[in-house]
Structures are given as C-alpha cells and as structure tokens.
Motif scaffolding. Sequence first.
Motif, PDB file in Angstrom:
ATOM      1  N   ARG A 142      30.704 -38.348  21.839  1.00  0.00           N
ATOM      2  CA  ARG A 142      30.127 -36.961  21.933  1.00  0.00           C
ATOM      3  C   ARG A 142      28.807 -36.931  21.745  1.00  0.00           C
ATOM      4  O   ARG A 142      27.890 -36.071  22.004  1.00  0.00           O
ATOM      5  N   SER A 143      27.999 -37.818  20.540  1.00  0.00           N
ATOM      6  CA  SER A 143      26.540 -37.904  20.264  1.00  0.00           C
ATOM      7  C   SER A 143      25.860 -38.085  21.556  1.00  0.00           C
ATOM      8  O   SER A 143      24.467 -37.872  21.270  1.00  0.00           O
ATOM      9  N   HIS A 144      26.524 -38.879  22.404  1.00  0.00           N
ATOM     10  CA  HIS A 144      25.429 -39.149  23.692  1.00  0.00           C
ATOM     11  C   HIS A 144      25.564 -38.109  24.759  1.00  0.00           C
ATOM     12  O   HIS A 144      24.953 -38.543  25.938  1.00  0.00           O
ATOM     13  N   LEU A 145      26.056 -37.083  24.483  1.00  0.00           N
ATOM     14  CA  LEU A 145      25.929 -35.965  25.867  1.00  0.00           C
ATOM     15  C   LEU A 145      24.687 -35.502  25.895  1.00  0.00           C
ATOM     16  O   LEU A 145      23.809 -35.285  24.861  1.00  0.00           O
ATOM     17  N   ASP A 146      24.180 -35.330  26.940  1.00  0.00           N
ATOM     18  CA  ASP A 146      22.778 -34.493  27.193  1.00  0.00           C
ATOM     19  C   ASP A 146      22.796 -33.232  26.617  1.00  0.00           C
ATOM     20  O   ASP A 146      23.540 -32.605  26.890  1.00  0.00           O
ATOM     21  N   VAL A 147      21.998 -32.990  25.877  1.00  0.00           N
ATOM     22  CA  VAL A 147      21.764 -31.603  25.182  1.00  0.00           C
ATOM     23  C   VAL A 147      20.910 -30.533  26.017  1.00  0.00           C
ATOM     24  O   VAL A 147      19.736 -31.041  26.195  1.00  0.00           O
ATOM     25  N   ASP A 148      21.209 -29.528  26.523  1.00  0.00           N
ATOM     26  CA  ASP A 148      20.620 -28.414  27.294  1.00  0.00           C
ATOM     27  C   ASP A 148      19.667 -27.681  26.294  1.00  0.00           C
ATOM     28  O   ASP A 148      18.433 -27.588  26.481  1.00  0.00           O
ATOM     29  N   ASP A 149      20.253 -27.015  25.232  1.00  0.00           N
ATOM     30  CA  ASP A 149      19.560 -26.280  24.355  1.00  0.00           C
ATOM     31  C   ASP A 149      19.981 -26.300  22.885  1.00  0.00           C
ATOM     32  O   ASP A 149      21.261 -26.811  22.523  1.00  0.00           O
ATOM     33  N   VAL A 150      19.311 -26.237  21.850  1.00  0.00           N
ATOM     34  CA  VAL A 150      19.598 -26.166  20.506  1.00  0.00           C
ATOM     35  C   VAL A 150      19.286 -25.105  19.925  1.00  0.00           C
ATOM     36  O   VAL A 150      18.472 -24.220  20.138  1.00  0.00           O
ATOM     37  N   ASP A 151      20.039 -24.761  18.706  1.00  0.00           N
ATOM     38  CA  ASP A 151      19.608 -23.440  17.878  1.00  0.00           C
ATOM     39  C   ASP A 151      18.680 -23.868  16.857  1.00  0.00           C
ATOM     40  O   ASP A 151      18.194 -24.943  16.944  1.00  0.00           O
ATOM     41  N   ASN A 152      18.231 -22.851  16.056  1.00  0.00           N
ATOM     42  CA  ASN A 152      17.072 -23.104  14.990  1.00  0.00           C
ATOM     43  C   ASN A 152      17.393 -24.310  14.036  1.00  0.00           C
ATOM     44  O   ASN A 152      16.747 -24.683  13.205  1.00  0.00           O
ATOM     45  N   ARG A 153      18.703 -24.818  13.813  1.00  0.00           N
ATOM     46  CA  ARG A 153      19.120 -25.612  13.010  1.00  0.00           C
ATOM     47  C   ARG A 153      19.160 -27.057  13.765  1.00  0.00           C
ATOM     48  O   ARG A 153      19.825 -28.232  13.069  1.00  0.00           O
TER      49      ARG A 153
END
Length: 55
Positions: A34-45
């Motif tokens: 799961r750590s290798h999924l492409d991330v679209d957006d992150v929150d402030n943390r």
Amino acid sequence: MTLLAIGIVALATVLVPLWRAIAFDGYGVRPPPRSHLDVDDVDNRGMPTKYAGLR
C-alpha cells in the motif's frame, strides 16, 4: 485415425483456454504494498487523502 485427430484437436481446444484461465487469473500475483500507491493529494500532516487510480 480420423477420430483420433478430431479428438486431439478437440482436447487442445478445451485445454488451452482452461490452462490460460488458470495460469493468468491474477490470483497468484501479489499486489504492490500500500505504501507504493501513487498519491494524488495529502492533508496538512502528510497523510494521503486519495489515491491515484482508485477513483
């Protein structure tokens, strides 16, 4: 002899798609971590809010 040839062709016609369905069904392949999924957006943390490709 003709029946033997027809039987061999019929057996191959059944066994080849069956073998392909079993061999390439994807159940034997492990998904990426799961750590290798492409991330679209992150929150402030820095936590992902949505993953690319899941929507």
